[in-house]
Design a protein around this motif. Structure first.
Motif, short mmCIF file in Angstrom:
data_model
loop_
_atom_site.label_atom_id
_atom_site.label_comp_id
_atom_site.label_asym_id
_atom_site.label_seq_id
_atom_site.Cartn_x
_atom_site.Cartn_y
_atom_site.Cartn_z
N ARG A 133 25.45 -29.78 -28.15
CA ARG A 133 25.48 -28.94 -26.96
C ARG A 133 26.86 -28.31 -26.81
O ARG A 133 27.87 -28.88 -27.24
CB ARG A 133 25.20 -29.77 -25.70
N PRO A 134 26.94 -27.15 -26.15
CA PRO A 134 28.26 -26.58 -25.84
C PRO A 134 29.01 -27.46 -24.86
O PRO A 134 28.43 -28.31 -24.18
CB PRO A 134 27.93 -25.22 -25.22
N VAL A 135 30.32 -27.24 -24.77
CA VAL A 135 31.15 -27.92 -23.78
C VAL A 135 31.97 -26.86 -23.06
O VAL A 135 32.49 -25.94 -23.67
CB VAL A 135 32.06 -28.98 -24.44
N ALA A 136 32.03 -26.99 -21.75
CA ALA A 136 32.78 -26.05 -20.93
C ALA A 136 34.04 -26.74 -20.39
O ALA A 136 33.95 -27.80 -19.77
CB ALA A 136 31.93 -25.54 -19.77
N LEU A 137 35.19 -26.14 -20.64
CA LEU A 137 36.43 -26.59 -20.02
C LEU A 137 36.48 -26.04 -18.61
O LEU A 137 36.19 -24.86 -18.38
CB LEU A 137 37.64 -26.10 -20.83
N VAL A 138 36.84 -26.88 -17.65
CA VAL A 138 36.84 -26.48 -16.24
C VAL A 138 38.18 -26.84 -15.64
O VAL A 138 38.66 -27.97 -15.78
CB VAL A 138 35.71 -27.20 -15.46
N ASP A 139 38.81 -25.87 -14.95
CA ASP A 139 40.11 -26.11 -14.33
C ASP A 139 40.33 -25.06 -13.26
O ASP A 139 39.70 -24.00 -13.27
CB ASP A 139 41.22 -26.02 -15.39
N VAL A 140 41.22 -25.37 -12.31
CA VAL A 140 41.67 -24.31 -11.40
C VAL A 140 42.51 -23.34 -12.22
O VAL A 140 43.20 -23.73 -13.17
CB VAL A 140 42.48 -24.88 -10.22
N VAL A 141 42.42 -22.07 -11.87
CA VAL A 141 43.14 -21.04 -12.62
C VAL A 141 43.97 -20.22 -11.66
O VAL A 141 43.48 -19.74 -10.64
CB VAL A 141 42.16 -20.14 -13.40
N ASP A 142 45.24 -20.06 -12.01
CA ASP A 142 46.12 -19.14 -11.31
C ASP A 142 46.40 -17.97 -12.25
O ASP A 142 45.86 -16.89 -12.12
CB ASP A 142 47.40 -19.85 -10.88
N GLY A 143 47.21 -18.23 -13.28
CA GLY A 143 47.48 -17.19 -14.27
C GLY A 143 46.69 -17.35 -15.56
O GLY A 143 46.69 -16.45 -16.39
N GLY A 144 46.06 -18.51 -15.76
CA GLY A 144 45.28 -18.73 -16.97
C GLY A 144 46.08 -19.29 -18.13
O GLY A 144 45.58 -19.37 -19.25
N THR A 145 47.32 -19.72 -17.87
CA THR A 145 48.19 -20.20 -18.95
C THR A 145 47.60 -21.41 -19.67
O THR A 145 47.68 -21.50 -20.90
CB THR A 145 49.57 -20.56 -18.39
N THR A 146 47.03 -22.34 -18.92
CA THR A 146 46.47 -23.54 -19.54
C THR A 146 45.42 -23.19 -20.58
O THR A 146 45.41 -23.75 -21.69
CB THR A 146 45.87 -24.46 -18.47
N TYR A 147 44.54 -22.26 -20.26
CA TYR A 147 43.51 -21.87 -21.21
C TYR A 147 44.08 -21.12 -22.40
O TYR A 147 43.57 -21.24 -23.53
CB TYR A 147 42.43 -21.04 -20.51
N ASP A 148 45.15 -20.36 -22.18
CA ASP A 148 45.82 -19.72 -23.31
C ASP A 148 46.31 -20.77 -24.30
O ASP A 148 46.13 -20.65 -25.52
CB ASP A 148 47.03 -18.89 -22.83
N VAL A 149 46.94 -21.82 -23.78
CA VAL A 149 47.48 -22.88 -24.63
C VAL A 149 46.36 -23.59 -25.39
O VAL A 149 46.45 -23.81 -26.60
CB VAL A 149 48.28 -23.90 -23.78
N LEU A 150 45.29 -23.93 -24.69
CA LEU A 150 44.20 -24.68 -25.32
C LEU A 150 43.48 -23.83 -26.37
O LEU A 150 43.15 -24.33 -27.46
CB LEU A 150 43.22 -25.18 -24.27
N HIS A 151 43.24 -22.58 -26.06
CA HIS A 151 42.57 -21.72 -27.05
C HIS A 151 43.44 -21.55 -28.29
O HIS A 151 42.95 -21.62 -29.42
CB HIS A 151 42.25 -20.35 -26.44
#
Length: 314
Positions: A133-151
């Motif tokens: 199954r797919p997995v969705a990362l979920v977090d509060v986002v302000d500028g999106g930096t965390t997702y930039d790092v993880l991607h």
């Protein structure tokens, strides 16, 4: 889930008490007198949190959920209670890392440790490529930096390990919980401002937003007492990381978290989740519709104190 060849043991992570079974399948911890002295919790944020959680479930396409950091611990707790005793047990995951400052400054040892944390959460490229199954990362986002790092970390690791990125990107989703603003053509959307524009390279709908009232967003992200400390890169090697975090605010934090889990078990919250999911355009997807049956069942939960099975109350 299978592990990549030569996988290392999971690194120490901040200890968090198990309050229900839906997160990791373990029985709830016996908390004894740890909540003594706490004021009765006032879950003023519960209606907004429940609506937001329902939209996260729908907009993730019925994927497994992996909560990044600790800002949305209350959503994790709410859904753990709502899905307790159902087929969804084990589909709520946590990646308790803080990456708000960005990952460009990670040294070589920290970059390796980040991979170990990702692997411990089942997010190594080897595991992602073989996920059912797919997995969705979920977090509060302000500028999106965390997702930039993880991607960046995941795509680079996949290339290095020669795992199929076209397969992996179909298994990954990113859901950002943002501050609710008045919608207009000029509304800032984190998906449109990712580093290197990586979100545009994902399948349609795999980078989504869910808005939340600013007071609730600020409370969960900045002001709420948590059960574990923040865990930025400079602390990833601290030996105390896996020890319970005892401090004056712990009874209040535990009491509120327990009350959120209890609310999630209740019929009112589960019915609200069903209504929210059913109103989403994604309800046409059979994986999203499949969320309804686990929420409709009458949960039978096991008391952490007595070990006896009982039905939850509405």
């Amino acid at each position: 889930m299978t592990s990549p060849p030569g996988a290392r043991p999971a690194p120490p992570q901040p200890y968090r008490w198990t309050l229900s079974r839906a997160g990791d399948g373990r029985r709830p911890d016996r908390l004894g007198a740890l909540t003594d002295g706490a004021e009765p919790p006032r879950l003023w944020f519960l209606p907004e949190l429940t609506t937001c959680a329902g939209k996260v479930l729908a907009r993730s396409g019925g994927a497994d959920l992996c909560f990044v950091g600790r800002s949305l611990d209350s959503m994790y707790d709410l859904l753990s209670g709502a899905f307790e005793g159902s087929s969804w047990e084990g589909r709520l995951l946590r990646l308790p890392l803080s990456l708000r400052a960005g990952g460009a400054g990670l040294d070589a040892a920290q970059a390796r440790r980040l991979r170990e944390h990702l692997a411990a959460a089942g997010l190594a490229p080897y595991d992602l490529a073989r996920r059912a199954r797919p997995v969705a990362l979920v977090d509060v986002v302000d500028g999106g930096t965390t997702y930039d790092v993880l991607h960046r970390a995941l795509s680079g690791w996949a290339a290095e390990s020669r795992e199929p990125w076209p397969v992996i990107r179909r298994k990954l989703r990113f859901v950002g919980v943002t501050i609710r603003e008045r919608t207009s053509p000029n509304t800032w959307r984190w998906q449109q401002h990712t580093e290197g524009d990586w979100a545009r390279g994902l399948p349609a709908g795999h980078a989504a937003s869910v808005s939340l009232d600013v007071r609730v967003w600020a409370y969960l992200g900045n002001d709420q007492d948590k059960l574990q400390p923040s865990f930025p890169p400079r602390r990833w090697f601290d030996e105390w990381a896996a020890e319970p975090w005892h401090r004056p605010g712990l009874p209040t934090a535990l009491a509120e978290s327990l009350e959120v889990v209890r609310a999630g078990r209740g019929r009112a919250v589960r019915e609200q989740l069903i209504r929210v999911i059913g109103a989403e355009p994604g309800f046409a997807d059979r994986n999203v519709r499949a969320l309804v049956a686990p929420l409709r069942r009458q949960p039978r939960v096991r008391s952490s104190m007595t070990g006896r099975s009982r039905s939850s109350r509405p």
